[in-house]
Design a protein around this motif. Structure first.
Motif, PDB file in Angstrom:
ATOM      1  N   LEU A  15       0.904  -0.996  -0.043  1.00  0.00           N
ATOM      2  CA  LEU A  15       0.265  -0.129   0.021  1.00  0.00           C
ATOM      3  C   LEU A  15       0.853   1.303   0.128  1.00  0.00           C
ATOM      4  CD1 LEU A  15      -2.606  -1.065   2.776  1.00  0.00           C
ATOM      5  CD2 LEU A  15      -3.036  -0.695   0.335  1.00  0.00           C
ATOM      6  N   GLY A  16       0.346   2.474  -0.703  1.00  0.00           N
ATOM      7  CA  GLY A  16       1.020   3.391  -0.489  1.00  0.00           C
ATOM      8  C   GLY A  16       1.329   4.394   0.858  1.00  0.00           C
ATOM      9  N   ALA A  17      -0.073   4.070   1.366  1.00  0.00           N
ATOM     10  CA  ALA A  17      -0.114   4.993   2.688  1.00  0.00           C
ATOM     11  C   ALA A  17      -1.258   4.065   3.424  1.00  0.00           C
ATOM     12  CB  ALA A  17      -0.419   6.178   2.558  1.00  0.00           C
ATOM     13  N   ARG A  18      -1.226   3.919   4.785  1.00  0.00           N
ATOM     14  CA  ARG A  18      -2.171   3.380   5.697  1.00  0.00           C
ATOM     15  C   ARG A  18      -3.267   4.351   6.148  1.00  0.00           C
ATOM     16  NH1 ARG A  18      -0.613  -1.647   5.882  1.00  0.00           N
ATOM     17  NH2 ARG A  18       1.518  -2.062   5.752  1.00  0.00           N
ATOM     18  N   TRP A  19      -4.483   4.021   6.254  1.00  0.00           N
ATOM     19  CA  TRP A  19      -5.685   4.958   6.751  1.00  0.00           C
ATOM     20  C   TRP A  19      -5.428   5.121   8.172  1.00  0.00           C
ATOM     21  CZ3 TRP A  19      -8.485   7.847   4.004  1.00  0.00           C
ATOM     22  CH2 TRP A  19      -8.578   7.634   2.855  1.00  0.00           C
ATOM     23  N   ARG A  20      -4.647   4.463   9.037  1.00  0.00           N
ATOM     24  CA  ARG A  20      -4.376   4.524  10.565  1.00  0.00           C
ATOM     25  C   ARG A  20      -3.771   6.020  10.696  1.00  0.00           C
ATOM     26  NH1 ARG A  20      -0.248  -0.371  11.227  1.00  0.00           N
ATOM     27  NH2 ARG A  20       1.656   0.701  10.403  1.00  0.00           N
ATOM     28  N   ALA A  21      -3.012   6.400   9.767  1.00  0.00           N
ATOM     29  CA  ALA A  21      -2.333   7.676   9.926  1.00  0.00           C
ATOM     30  C   ALA A  21      -3.176   8.997  10.046  1.00  0.00           C
ATOM     31  CB  ALA A  21      -1.424   7.837   8.698  1.00  0.00           C
ATOM     32  N   VAL A  22      -4.297   8.693   9.558  1.00  0.00           N
ATOM     33  CA  VAL A  22      -5.418   9.784   9.686  1.00  0.00           C
ATOM     34  C   VAL A  22      -5.878  10.125  11.068  1.00  0.00           C
ATOM     35  CG1 VAL A  22      -7.631  10.447   9.003  1.00  0.00           C
ATOM     36  CG2 VAL A  22      -6.526   9.383   7.500  1.00  0.00           C
ATOM     37  N   ALA A  23      -5.786   9.185  12.036  1.00  0.00           N
ATOM     38  CA  ALA A  23      -6.052   9.125  13.455  1.00  0.00           C
ATOM     39  C   ALA A  23      -5.007   9.845  14.203  1.00  0.00           C
ATOM     40  CB  ALA A  23      -6.460   7.678  14.162  1.00  0.00           C
ATOM     41  N   TYR A  24      -3.615  10.135  13.896  1.00  0.00           N
ATOM     42  CA  TYR A  24      -2.713  10.310  14.555  1.00  0.00           C
ATOM     43  C   TYR A  24      -2.855  11.821  15.099  1.00  0.00           C
ATOM     44  CZ  TYR A  24      -0.055   6.161  13.104  1.00  0.00           C
ATOM     45  OH  TYR A  24       0.308   4.858  12.690  1.00  0.00           O
ATOM     46  N   GLY A  25      -3.226  12.773  14.299  1.00  0.00           N
ATOM     47  CA  GLY A  25      -3.384  14.152  14.465  1.00  0.00           C
ATOM     48  C   GLY A  25      -4.554  14.465  15.618  1.00  0.00           C
ATOM     49  N   PRO A  26      -5.573  13.771  15.438  1.00  0.00           N
ATOM     50  CA  PRO A  26      -6.842  14.005  16.266  1.00  0.00           C
ATOM     51  C   PRO A  26      -6.663  13.137  17.477  1.00  0.00           C
ATOM     52  CG  PRO A  26      -7.706  13.250  13.973  1.00  0.00           C
ATOM     53  CD  PRO A  26      -6.124  13.121  13.939  1.00  0.00           C
ATOM     54  N   LEU A  27      -5.683  12.146  17.629  1.00  0.00           N
ATOM     55  CA  LEU A  27      -5.243  11.404  18.908  1.00  0.00           C
ATOM     56  C   LEU A  27      -4.587  12.470  19.639  1.00  0.00           C
ATOM     57  CD1 LEU A  27      -4.685   7.573  18.196  1.00  0.00           C
ATOM     58  CD2 LEU A  27      -6.658   8.642  19.356  1.00  0.00           C
ATOM     59  N   LEU A  28      -3.392  12.971  18.737  1.00  0.00           N
ATOM     60  CA  LEU A  28      -2.835  13.916  19.829  1.00  0.00           C
ATOM     61  C   LEU A  28      -3.427  15.214  20.395  1.00  0.00           C
ATOM     62  CD1 LEU A  28       0.221  14.730  20.577  1.00  0.00           C
ATOM     63  CD2 LEU A  28       0.437  15.923  18.334  1.00  0.00           C
ATOM     64  N   CYS A  29      -4.533  15.423  19.425  1.00  0.00           N
ATOM     65  CA  CYS A  29      -5.141  16.841  19.830  1.00  0.00           C
ATOM     66  C   CYS A  29      -6.206  16.385  21.407  1.00  0.00           C
ATOM     67  CB  CYS A  29      -6.217  17.293  18.987  1.00  0.00           C
ATOM     68  SG  CYS A  29      -5.329  18.283  17.701  1.00  0.00           S
ATOM     69  N   LEU A  30      -6.545  15.116  21.100  1.00  0.00           N
ATOM     70  CA  LEU A  30      -7.391  14.569  22.261  1.00  0.00           C
ATOM     71  C   LEU A  30      -6.207  14.594  23.695  1.00  0.00           C
ATOM     72  CD1 LEU A  30      -9.758  13.318  23.382  1.00  0.00           C
ATOM     73  CD2 LEU A  30      -8.955  11.036  22.702  1.00  0.00           C
ATOM     74  N   LEU A  31      -5.264  14.018  23.275  1.00  0.00           N
ATOM     75  CA  LEU A  31      -4.146  13.864  24.487  1.00  0.00           C
ATOM     76  C   LEU A  31      -4.019  15.428  25.083  1.00  0.00           C
ATOM     77  CD1 LEU A  31      -2.123  12.429  26.057  1.00  0.00           C
ATOM     78  CD2 LEU A  31      -0.412  12.955  24.360  1.00  0.00           C
ATOM     79  N   VAL A  32      -3.845  16.385  24.187  1.00  0.00           N
ATOM     80  CA  VAL A  32      -3.993  17.704  24.762  1.00  0.00           C
ATOM     81  C   VAL A  32      -4.924  18.194  25.411  1.00  0.00           C
ATOM     82  CG1 VAL A  32      -3.437  20.186  24.145  1.00  0.00           C
ATOM     83  CG2 VAL A  32      -2.080  18.412  22.955  1.00  0.00           C
ATOM     84  N   LEU A  33      -6.312  17.656  25.031  1.00  0.00           N
ATOM     85  CA  LEU A  33      -7.344  18.135  25.533  1.00  0.00           C
ATOM     86  C   LEU A  33      -7.540  17.422  27.010  1.00  0.00           C
ATOM     87  CD1 LEU A  33     -10.273  19.396  25.628  1.00  0.00           C
ATOM     88  CD2 LEU A  33     -10.912  17.105  24.340  1.00  0.00           C
TER      89      LEU A  33
END
Length: 176
Positions: A15-33
Motif C-alpha cells: 500500500l502507498g499509505a495506511r488509513w491509520r495515519a489519519v487518526a494520529y493528529g486527532p489522537l494528539l489533539c485528544l491527548l492535549v485536551l
C-alpha cells in the motif's frame, strides 16, 4: 498470495499509505485536551477540534495520494507501480542488485522510474528491469528484495507458460 477484488492472484503488494495515519493528529489533539482538563488550565475546545479536523483532512489527502501514486501490485500478468501498469510479457529480465562495493553506478540506476513520479519515491529502492525492446526502467518498492523475488518467480512462470504454449503449437502442427 492473496486475491484482488477482480479475482486475480496478487503475488506482491504494498500500500502507498495506511488509513491509520489519519487518526494520529486527532489522537494528539485528544491527548492535549485531556492534559488541559487534568491540569485545570483553560480548555481550548474550538482550537483543538479545529486542529484535529484540519490535520485529519490533510492526512486523508496524503493517504489517497499515497495509495494512488506509491502503491505496488504484482499479479501473474502485470506489475502495477503507482498509476502505470506494465505487462509481465514486456519484461525481458530482472537485473542484478547494485554492487555496494562498486564506485560506478549501474546503467539501470539512471533509467526512467515506473509510475508517473519523476524518480523512485522516498524510502523505496529501485530494481532494474530490461524490457523486451532493450529499454531499461526502474521498478521500486519498500521491500525491494521481496518484489525482486516475486517478480523473478513470476517471470519464470511466464516463461514456462510461453514455452508450454510454443510446444503445444509445434506438436499440433501450427508452425508448419
Amino acid at each position: 498470495m492473496t486475491a484482488s477484488e477482480d479475482g486475480t492472484t496478487i503475488l506482491f503488494a504494498e500500500l502507498g499509505a495506511r488509513w491509520r495515519a489519519v487518526a494520529y493528529g486527532p489522537l494528539l489533539c485528544l491527548l492535549v485536551l485531556i492534559l488541559e482538563l487534568v491540569t485545570a488550565a483553560q480548555v481550548h475546545w474550538f482550537a483543538l477540534i479545529f486542529c484535529a479536523a484540519l490535520i485529519a483532512g490533510f492526512v486523508v489527502l496524503q493517504v489517497i495520494a499515497g495509495q494512488r501514486h506509491v502503491s505496488v501490485e504484482l499479479t501473474p500478468v502485470a506489475l502495477r507501480e503507482g498509476t502505470e501498469t506494465l505487462p509481465l510479457a514486456s519484461i525481458d529480465a530482472v537485473l542484478p542488485e547494485r554492487d555496494e562495493d562498486s564506485r560506478d553506478d549501474e546503467d539501470w540506476e539512471s533509467a526512467r522510474s515506473l509510475g508517473e513520479l519523476s524518480g523512485v519515491p522516498r524510502r523505496r529502492a529501485g530494481i532494474g528491469l530490461r524490457l523486451v525492446g532493450g529499454e531499461l526502467v526502474q521498478a521500486w518498492a519498500k521491500d525491494h528484495r521481496g518484489l525482486r523475488a516475486a517478480l523473478t518467480a513470476a517471470l519464470g512462470e511466464t516463461d514456462k507458460v510461453t514455452r508450454t504454449e510454443e510446444t503445444e503449437d509445434s506438436e499440433n502442427g501450427a508452425d508448419r
